[in-house]
Design a protein around this motif. Structure first.
Motif, PDB file in Angstrom:
ATOM      1  N   ARG A 171       0.812  -1.208   0.000  1.00 34.59           N
ATOM      2  CA  ARG A 171       0.000   0.000   0.000  1.00 34.59           C
ATOM      3  C   ARG A 171       0.855   1.272   0.000  1.00 34.59           C
ATOM      4  NH1 ARG A 171      -5.620   0.208   1.253  1.00 34.59           N
ATOM      5  NH2 ARG A 171      -6.517  -1.592   0.199  1.00 34.59           N
ATOM      6  N   LYS A 172       2.043   1.201   0.582  1.00 39.35           N
ATOM      7  CA  LYS A 172       2.837   2.428   0.730  1.00 39.35           C
ATOM      8  C   LYS A 172       4.099   2.464  -0.121  1.00 39.35           C
ATOM      9  CE  LYS A 172       4.794   0.637   5.097  1.00 39.35           C
ATOM     10  NZ  LYS A 172       4.895   0.917   6.555  1.00 39.35           N
ATOM     11  N   SER A 173       4.423   1.364  -0.800  1.00 42.42           N
ATOM     12  CA  SER A 173       5.719   1.280  -1.478  1.00 42.42           C
ATOM     13  C   SER A 173       5.909   2.351  -2.543  1.00 42.42           C
ATOM     14  CB  SER A 173       5.883  -0.112  -2.108  1.00 42.42           C
ATOM     15  OG  SER A 173       4.880  -0.336  -3.089  1.00 42.42           O
ATOM     16  N   LYS A 174       4.830   2.751  -3.227  1.00 46.34           N
ATOM     17  CA  LYS A 174       4.967   3.735  -4.304  1.00 46.34           C
ATOM     18  C   LYS A 174       5.076   5.174  -3.793  1.00 46.34           C
ATOM     19  CE  LYS A 174       2.782   0.868  -7.813  1.00 46.34           C
ATOM     20  NZ  LYS A 174       1.750   0.734  -8.864  1.00 46.34           N
ATOM     21  N   PHE A 175       4.954   5.349  -2.480  1.00 43.75           N
ATOM     22  CA  PHE A 175       5.022   6.702  -1.908  1.00 43.75           C
ATOM     23  C   PHE A 175       6.216   6.873  -0.981  1.00 43.75           C
ATOM     24  CE2 PHE A 175       0.517   5.287  -2.200  1.00 43.75           C
ATOM     25  CZ  PHE A 175       0.187   5.991  -3.339  1.00 43.75           C
ATOM     26  N   GLU A 176       6.995   5.841  -0.821  1.00 45.99           N
ATOM     27  CA  GLU A 176       8.123   5.914   0.099  1.00 45.99           C
ATOM     28  C   GLU A 176       9.285   6.689  -0.518  1.00 45.99           C
ATOM     29  OE1 GLU A 176       7.739   1.917   2.780  1.00 45.99           O
ATOM     30  OE2 GLU A 176       8.378   1.633   0.695  1.00 45.99           O
ATOM     31  N   PRO A 177      10.159   7.288   0.321  1.00 44.06           N
ATOM     32  CA  PRO A 177      10.168   7.185   1.787  1.00 44.06           C
ATOM     33  C   PRO A 177       9.105   8.061   2.441  1.00 44.06           C
ATOM     34  CG  PRO A 177      11.935   8.627   1.057  1.00 44.06           C
ATOM     35  CD  PRO A 177      11.306   8.057  -0.190  1.00 44.06           C
ATOM     36  N   LEU A 178       8.633   7.601   3.589  1.00 42.32           N
ATOM     37  CA  LEU A 178       7.551   8.289   4.291  1.00 42.32           C
ATOM     38  C   LEU A 178       8.031   9.001   5.552  1.00 42.32           C
ATOM     39  CD1 LEU A 178       4.759   5.579   3.946  1.00 42.32           C
ATOM     40  CD2 LEU A 178       4.989   7.700   2.670  1.00 42.32           C
ATOM     41  N   GLY A 179       9.290   9.363   5.611  1.00 46.85           N
ATOM     42  CA  GLY A 179       9.769  10.085   6.783  1.00 46.85           C
ATOM     43  C   GLY A 179      10.718   9.235   7.598  1.00 46.85           C
ATOM     44  N   GLY A 180      10.995   9.694   8.802  1.00 45.81           N
ATOM     45  CA  GLY A 180      11.994   9.058   9.646  1.00 45.81           C
ATOM     46  C   GLY A 180      11.442   7.917  10.474  1.00 45.81           C
ATOM     47  N   ASN A 181      11.693   7.973  11.779  1.00 49.76           N
ATOM     48  CA  ASN A 181      11.302   6.883  12.674  1.00 49.76           C
ATOM     49  C   ASN A 181      10.077   7.254  13.500  1.00 49.76           C
ATOM     50  OD1 ASN A 181      12.561   8.829  14.204  1.00 49.76           O
ATOM     51  ND2 ASN A 181      13.673   7.386  15.504  1.00 49.76           N
ATOM     52  N   ASP A 182       9.165   8.022  12.903  1.00 51.87           N
ATOM     53  CA  ASP A 182       7.952   8.434  13.617  1.00 51.87           C
ATOM     54  C   ASP A 182       7.077   7.237  13.976  1.00 51.87           C
ATOM     55  OD1 ASP A 182       9.077  10.638  12.392  1.00 51.87           O
ATOM     56  OD2 ASP A 182       7.166  11.641  12.069  1.00 51.87           O
ATOM     57  N   PHE A 183       7.049   6.223  13.087  1.00 47.46           N
ATOM     58  CA  PHE A 183       6.192   5.062  13.269  1.00 47.46           C
ATOM     59  C   PHE A 183       7.059   3.807  13.322  1.00 47.46           C
ATOM     60  CE2 PHE A 183       3.740   8.343  11.137  1.00 47.46           C
ATOM     61  CZ  PHE A 183       2.638   8.441  11.983  1.00 47.46           C
ATOM     62  N   VAL A 184       6.920   3.089  14.413  1.00 47.47           N
ATOM     63  CA  VAL A 184       7.727   1.898  14.669  1.00 47.47           C
ATOM     64  C   VAL A 184       6.786   0.705  14.729  1.00 47.47           C
ATOM     65  CG1 VAL A 184       9.372   0.804  16.221  1.00 47.47           C
ATOM     66  CG2 VAL A 184       9.344   3.300  15.996  1.00 47.47           C
ATOM     67  N   HIS A 185       7.127  -0.363  14.011  1.00 42.43           N
ATOM     68  CA  HIS A 185       6.210  -1.491  13.885  1.00 42.43           C
ATOM     69  C   HIS A 185       6.621  -2.685  14.734  1.00 42.43           C
ATOM     70  CE1 HIS A 185       5.394   0.969  10.302  1.00 42.43           C
ATOM     71  NE2 HIS A 185       4.161   0.499  10.433  1.00 42.43           N
ATOM     72  N   VAL A 186       5.584  -3.392  15.207  1.00 43.08           N
ATOM     73  CA  VAL A 186       5.782  -4.607  15.980  1.00 43.08           C
ATOM     74  C   VAL A 186       4.991  -5.740  15.330  1.00 43.08           C
ATOM     75  CG1 VAL A 186       6.191  -3.377  18.142  1.00 43.08           C
ATOM     76  CG2 VAL A 186       3.857  -4.045  17.531  1.00 43.08           C
ATOM     77  N   ALA A 187       5.210  -6.942  15.791  1.00 44.54           N
ATOM     78  CA  ALA A 187       4.532  -8.115  15.238  1.00 44.54           C
ATOM     79  C   ALA A 187       3.037  -8.072  15.567  1.00 44.54           C
ATOM     80  CB  ALA A 187       5.147  -9.388  15.794  1.00 44.54           C
ATOM     81  N   PRO A 188       2.192  -8.489  14.638  1.00 41.69           N
ATOM     82  CA  PRO A 188       0.751  -8.492  14.887  1.00 41.69           C
ATOM     83  C   PRO A 188       0.304  -9.742  15.638  1.00 41.69           C
ATOM     84  CG  PRO A 188       1.169  -9.287  12.680  1.00 41.69           C
ATOM     85  CD  PRO A 188       2.519  -8.923  13.263  1.00 41.69           C
TER      86      PRO A 188
END
Length: 464
Positions: A171-188
């Motif tokens: 969903r986001k690959s065509k708009f990257e980079p999307l900024g720095g480390n504002d959003f950090v992901h964890v396992a669902p």
């Protein structure tokens, strides 16, 4: 039911040509539109009708949103009456419908909140990020608390900020980079495909421990909030273990982090409760709501904040503590009036309870009748359901994109519209079901029957 559109073939061809020559559609490939030429012209309850008069059971309620069903003319009356009285005025002033709607939402969420109105779920989550950051800047000025911890495979919207918060690479690959480390992901908490290769309950909630490890790894003094959907929709309706959300809420309290719950899809009866997080008894600091708030009859959404958060934005004007966020159409009087009447219908007709009952019936039917080897997992709560399809139950190899498209096409050809998970190319192998909450048991039976026929048909088709 017969719903006859007042259009003939010449009009239909003209509409299709006008659309294809002028409209940019979301997500769907335009070449696919040229082939399908699906023009929807009218709808009632759980049924939509195309320009040719063909009826479809809409097992996705549009985009997870027409909760009270189609064709509620009383909402059109409410909108018309309000537009004649006051069609619009900026929400820098007060208006009657928005005040009433905020009071109703506040009550539904426990009575200790303030409500900020926007137009869509993406905007509601985006505003939530801003509330969390501004709150932390004002309440914890010595700490740079700006990060949002969210989950891989999560979906939270289509703005650049919400795409970054989401965990869907495609969903986001065509708009990257999307900024720095504002959003950090964890396992669902995706138990069918546990990221740690474990099994519940012997896993001891490794996914929750991953959240805590991430908070500590980033530094609690840098984290503003943890963002979760109670039930993850985009990955294919991943229902978490019963202890998951309460344990995440406890972590937020432990490290003075805000809990931001995305109820855009889960909310307003969809899961069999008014809000998804009610199943687990947690109290979020921030709640994003949309879709079912008006059952999509008019665009409106909201970010709800607990009063302990709101108090940070209250003070002498000279202190400049007010919310640094504005929305042209936020609190739109007509949309608010429609949403308020929509909620009255949800409550009066006990549609949350109906979703719980019909949802149990639908899940039971799917689990009992779909015996095909491709059916790996059937899961859900209320009328939020996922059927994950695999090549092999042991390896859990996902069904191919072509096979999934074949299933969707077969269901549509049989008059039932179903959805599909969107967790990238790898895990887009779950059929999603989120029909209007007015769905009947007979319609639930039809969904089961049509999906079963579609699986059998695609499975027996020769491989291209």
């Amino acid at each position: 039911m017969t719903l006859t559109p007042d259009l003939h073939d010449g009009n239909r061809d003209a509409i299709v040509r006008q659309d294809l020559d002028n409209v940019v559609h979301p997500v769907v490939p335009h070449k696919l539109l040229e082939e399908q030429q699906l023009v929807i012209v009218t709808a009632k309850d759980s049924t939509v009708v195309d320009v040719n008069g063909k009826e479809y059971l809409d097992a996705m309620a549009g985009l997870w949103c027409v909760n009270i069903g189609y064709g509620r003319t009383e909402l059109a009356t409410v909108a018309a009456d309000q537009m004649q009285a006051l069609a619009y005025y900026p929400h820098t002033a007060m208006n009657v419908p928005a005040a009433g709607l905020a009071a109703r939402i506040n009550g539904l969420l426990g009575g200790d909140n303030h409500v900020y109105f926007v137009n869509s779920g993406s905007e509601a989550n985006e505003a939530g990020f801003k509330f969390a950051r501004q709150y932390m800047k004002q309440e914890r000025p010595g700490e740079p608390r700006y990060k949002t911890i969210s989950r891989y495979f999560a979906y939270h919207g289509t703005t650049l900020g919400t795409l970054a918060a989401g965990g869907m690479g495609e969903r986001k690959s065509k708009f990257e980079p999307l900024g720095g480390n504002d959003f950090v992901h964890v396992a669902p908490p995706y138990c069918y495909r546990c990221p740690f290769g474990l099994t519940y309950p012997s896993c001891e909630l490794a996914c929750v421990k991953n959240v805590e490890t991430t908070i500590l790894g980033e530094g609690p003094e840098t984290v503003a909030e943890v963002l979760v959907e109670p039930i993850m929709s985009g990955v294919g309706v991943a229902v978490p273990p019963d202890e998951y959300l309460t344990e995440v809420a406890s972590l937020c309290k432990k490290y003075d982090v805000l809990l931001h719950v995305d109820e855009v899809i889960n909310g307003f009866g969809r899961t069999g409760r008014m809000f998804g997080h009610e199943h687990w008894g947690v109290t979020p600091d921030i709640v994003s709501i949309a879709k079912g708030i008006s059952s999509a009859y008019l665009p409106i959404a909201a970010t709800v904040i607990k009063n302990h958060v709101f108090r940070s934005f209250y003070g002498d004007p000279a202190a400049n503590r007010q919310v640094q966020q504005i929305n042209t159409y936020g609190g739109h009087p007509a949309a608010a009036a429609v949403a308020l009447r929509n909620i009255e219908i949800l409550l009066a007709e006990e549609l949350s309870e109906r979703a719980a009952d019909t949802g149990r019936y639908l899940l039971d039917g799917l689990r009992t009748e779909l015996r095909h080897a491709w059916v790996g997992d059937v899961r859900g709560k209320g009328l939020l359901v996922g059927v994950e399809l695999v090549q092999d139950r042991q390896t859990k190899e996902p069904l191919s994109a072509a096979q999934m498209q074949g299933l969707i096409d077969s269901c549509r050809d049989q008059g039932v519209i179903v959805g599909r998970s969107v967790a990238g190319r790898r895990y887009s192998n779950t059929i999603t079901l989120a029909p209007p909450l007015v769905l009947t048991r007979a319609e639930a039976d039809r969904i089961v029957d049509v999906l079963g026929r579609a699986i059998a048909s695609v499975a027996s088709a020769p491989t291209p």
